[in-house]
Design a protein around this motif. Structure first.
Motif, mmCIF file in Angstrom:
data_model
loop_
_atom_site.group_PDB
_atom_site.id
_atom_site.type_symbol
_atom_site.label_atom_id
_atom_site.label_comp_id
_atom_site.label_asym_id
_atom_site.label_seq_id
_atom_site.Cartn_x
_atom_site.Cartn_y
_atom_site.Cartn_z
ATOM 1 N N ARG A 5 2.366 0.032 -1.730
ATOM 2 C CA ARG A 5 3.191 -0.415 -3.277
ATOM 3 C C ARG A 5 3.851 0.865 -3.542
ATOM 4 O O ARG A 5 4.755 0.437 -4.685
ATOM 5 C CB ARG A 5 2.616 -1.191 -4.201
ATOM 6 N N PRO B 181 12.068 -4.739 1.269
ATOM 7 C CA PRO B 181 12.056 -5.828 1.156
ATOM 8 C C PRO B 181 13.748 -6.416 0.656
ATOM 9 O O PRO B 181 14.342 -5.384 -0.444
ATOM 10 C CB PRO B 181 10.623 -5.602 0.277
ATOM 11 N N LEU C 70 14.119 -8.953 -5.533
ATOM 12 C CA LEU C 70 12.323 -9.234 -5.463
ATOM 13 C C LEU C 70 11.552 -8.946 -6.299
ATOM 14 O O LEU C 70 11.665 -7.749 -6.863
ATOM 15 C CB LEU C 70 11.664 -9.506 -3.854
ATOM 16 N N GLU D 153 6.098 -9.866 -6.576
ATOM 17 C CA GLU D 153 6.058 -10.537 -5.273
ATOM 18 C C GLU D 153 6.113 -9.514 -4.158
ATOM 19 O O GLU D 153 6.261 -9.895 -2.800
ATOM 20 C CB GLU D 153 7.263 -11.059 -4.894
ATOM 21 N N ARG D 154 6.158 -7.927 -4.741
ATOM 22 C CA ARG D 154 6.153 -6.601 -3.495
ATOM 23 C C ARG D 154 4.893 -7.003 -3.606
ATOM 24 O O ARG D 154 4.271 -6.327 -2.102
ATOM 25 C CB ARG D 154 6.809 -5.492 -4.873
ATOM 26 N N PHE E 47 4.419 -8.333 -0.286
ATOM 27 C CA PHE E 47 5.256 -7.943 0.973
ATOM 28 C C PHE E 47 4.630 -6.643 1.209
ATOM 29 O O PHE E 47 4.534 -6.723 2.861
ATOM 30 C CB PHE E 47 6.540 -6.706 -0.309
ATOM 31 N N ASN F 255 3.850 -6.652 5.165
ATOM 32 C CA ASN F 255 3.755 -5.360 5.814
ATOM 33 C C ASN F 255 2.707 -4.856 6.933
ATOM 34 O O ASN F 255 2.484 -4.099 7.860
ATOM 35 C CB ASN F 255 4.258 -4.240 5.192
ATOM 36 N N TYR G 260 6.138 -12.110 4.097
ATOM 37 C CA TYR G 260 7.090 -10.120 3.557
ATOM 38 C C TYR G 260 8.409 -10.536 5.440
ATOM 39 O O TYR G 260 9.476 -10.090 5.113
ATOM 40 C CB TYR G 260 6.073 -9.985 5.148
ATOM 41 N N VAL H 96 11.677 -11.892 3.330
ATOM 42 C CA VAL H 96 12.186 -11.392 2.629
ATOM 43 C C VAL H 96 12.697 -9.800 3.353
ATOM 44 O O VAL H 96 13.113 -9.119 2.406
ATOM 45 C CB VAL H 96 11.645 -11.159 1.138
ATOM 46 N N LEU H 97 12.457 -9.304 4.729
ATOM 47 C CA LEU H 97 12.846 -8.691 4.527
ATOM 48 C C LEU H 97 14.748 -8.489 4.497
ATOM 49 O O LEU H 97 15.302 -9.669 4.901
ATOM 50 C CB LEU H 97 12.899 -7.943 6.098
ATOM 51 N N SER I 190 7.750 -18.108 0.633
ATOM 52 C CA SER I 190 9.505 -17.595 1.016
ATOM 53 C C SER I 190 9.998 -16.929 -0.979
ATOM 54 O O SER I 190 8.543 -17.348 -1.412
ATOM 55 C CB SER I 190 10.476 -18.491 0.903
ATOM 56 N N SER I 191 10.983 -16.616 -0.988
ATOM 57 C CA SER I 191 10.804 -16.502 -2.359
ATOM 58 C C SER I 191 12.785 -16.539 -3.306
ATOM 59 O O SER I 191 13.324 -17.461 -2.861
ATOM 60 C CB SER I 191 11.088 -15.156 -2.513
#
Length: 472
Positions: free
Chosen positions: A5, A49, A53, A57-58, A61, A65, A321, A324-325, A369-370
């Motif tokens: 992260r 990301p 975002l 939410e990271r 991700f 990943n 993941y 949100v790429l 999703s986001s």
């Protein structure tokens, strides 16, 4: 904070600082995905990301990943977190096909019996007939996909032989060109011959940026594309595909896959885990072994107490993941040659199929999703419709409502960064085109007139149109 992260955060901070200066120089039209856009190039351009975002939410991700890119292993293993590979497969991870979240390519060595076996180019199989939930009837012995690798104790299904032949032509101004037409066949089939009426469709792994944004395009906008094309003069008459979705458990508009044969990113992900890696999930809980494949049926798997090999929790993180790429920003948006190329792109009617922009609606599956993807002005350059692309590109294999000459208009965002990310520029559904120019020259059917427009441009104008596409 985990090391993963921290690295993502540092890279993103650097990217956003660079982006602020970039946007000031190039204008907001550089933001191909609205606030989601990242300003990045180089090897990692497809791996960031969404720029907007939220921090909370990271972590999701980063987890997604990890499981997208790390290899799965054969069961039983010392840890069950990543075991269950196979029995048949073509790749050991999602990232094995989508290297750096990017685009696959066909093998480099062709026209030999023992050619390099493809990893990121797969071959769909079916026989005549229809099935409501699968869209096709799988080939009885080998299923719906040929897998050229297997775990210990199981035979690989076979090998792919690829030969090429030259297609020569010239522009009206006398400039010659040479295209390479691939011809595919199967050798060393482990379970006997295929059905005499087998239909085969090659499919290259596309880049995986912006998939959540494509899912957030409202269905009414896609259907409006079809209605407008039907009402206007000319040959371009795109149509939607309607497909069965295993996640939503209903028929939906097709958006993903080369024939728009998949409706949701969740279905696409579950199908790829099963078909490409041999990993079961709650969406696709049964290994892809046909009755003829006794060794496949007897192979150990990585499930516990009958549970799928991929848990719902991890599955959701992997889908998140991908969703949100972020698409990278356009480059050179104020360059005179690029601006000229944009006008020529429109003049040649390329923008009819490659519709430039949309405003996204609500994300249909919030758990996957986001909200960062909602209400964004995006520029993917696709109508998400099926088009007859002529005999030259036909695979002669239907898929749900798509016929054997139809392909979905692929989005163009990020296309100019494929060489940075993947060190090649192989385009179209099987990677036969080496660059934008060759891809255009393969266009036929509904796109024949647009291709002819391009061919009749001067060499300078052709270069401008190509430069515009490569700026996306």
């Amino acid at each position: 904070m985990s090391k993963n992260r921290k690295l993502i955060g540092l890279a993103l901070a650097t990217t956003l600082l660079a982006g602020a200066a970039w946007a000031a120089g190039e204008g907001m039209t550089a933001r191909s995905a609205g606030d989601v856009t990242v300003f990045a190039d180089g090897r990692n351009a497809f791996s960031f990301p969404a720029a907007n975002l939220p921090d909370e939410e990271r972590t999701r991700f980063a987890i997604g990943n990890s499981f997208f890119k790390r290899n799965w292993v054969q069961a039983p293993a010392s840890t069950t977190a990543r075991d269950g590979l196979g029995p048949h497969f073509i790749a050991r991870s999602c990232g094995g096909c989508h290297v750096q979240d990017g685009r696959g390519k066909p093998p480099e060595i062709l026209n030999r019996l023992n050619t390099e076996q493809p990893v990121d180019l797969l071959f769909r199989l079916s026989i005549p007939g229809k099935d409501k939930t699968h869209g096709v009837v799988p080939e009885p012995t080998y299923g719906d996909q040929l897998n050229n690798a297997a775990v210990d104790g199981v035979k690989p299904e076979g090998k792919i032989k690829i030969e090429t032949s030259e297609v020569r032509g010239q522009y009206p101004d006398g400039t010659p060109y040479v295209l390479q037409k691939p011809n595919y066949s199967f050798i060393e089939l482990a379970y006997g011959p295929m059905h005499p009426k087998v239909m085969v469709s090659p499919r290259i792994a596309p880049q995986v940026i912006g998939l959540g944004l494509l899912e957030a395009i409202e269905e009414k906008d896609v259907l409006a594309n079809a209605r407008q094309q039907a009402e206007q003069a000319g040959p371009i008459k795109g149509v939607p595909n309607r497909v069965w979705d295993a996640y939503a458990k209903k028929e939906m508009l097709g958006r993903f896959g080369w024939k728009a044969n998949v409706a949701t990113l969740a279905h696409q992900t579950g199908g790829a885990f099963l078909g490409d890696i041999g990993i079961t999930s709650s969406l696709f809980p049964v290994e892809n072994c046909t009755p003829t494949q006794k060794d496949c049926l007897q192979a150990p798997n990585g499930s516990e107490n009958g549970e799928p090999e991929l848990s719902d929790k991890l599955f959701n993180e992997i889908v998140f993941y991908q969703a949100v790429l972020a698409p990278p920003a356009r480059r050179n948006v104020n360059d005179a040659q690029v601006l000229k190329g944009q006008k020529l792109f429109e003049q040649a009617q390329c923008a009819v199929c490659h519709r430039p922009s949309y405003t996204t609606g609500k994300v249909p599956f919030p758990a996957l999703s986001s909200k960062a993807l909602e209400g964004q002005e995006i520029w993917p350059y696709t109508d998400l419709l099926l088009h007859d692309m002529g005999d030259g590109l036909a695979d002669n294999r239907p898929d749900f409502q798509a016929n054997g000459r139809q392909w979905k208009t692929p989005p163009l965002w990020g296309i100019g960064l494929i060489p940075d990310v993947n060190n090649h520029m192989r385009l179209l559904h099987d990677g036969r085109a080496n660059g934008v120019e060759e891809a255009i020259l393969w266009h036929g059917g509904e796109a024949e007139e647009s291709k002819n427009h391009f061919m009749n441009f001067s060499a300078q104008d052709r270069a401008a149109l190509i430069r515009f596409v490569e700026s996306l």
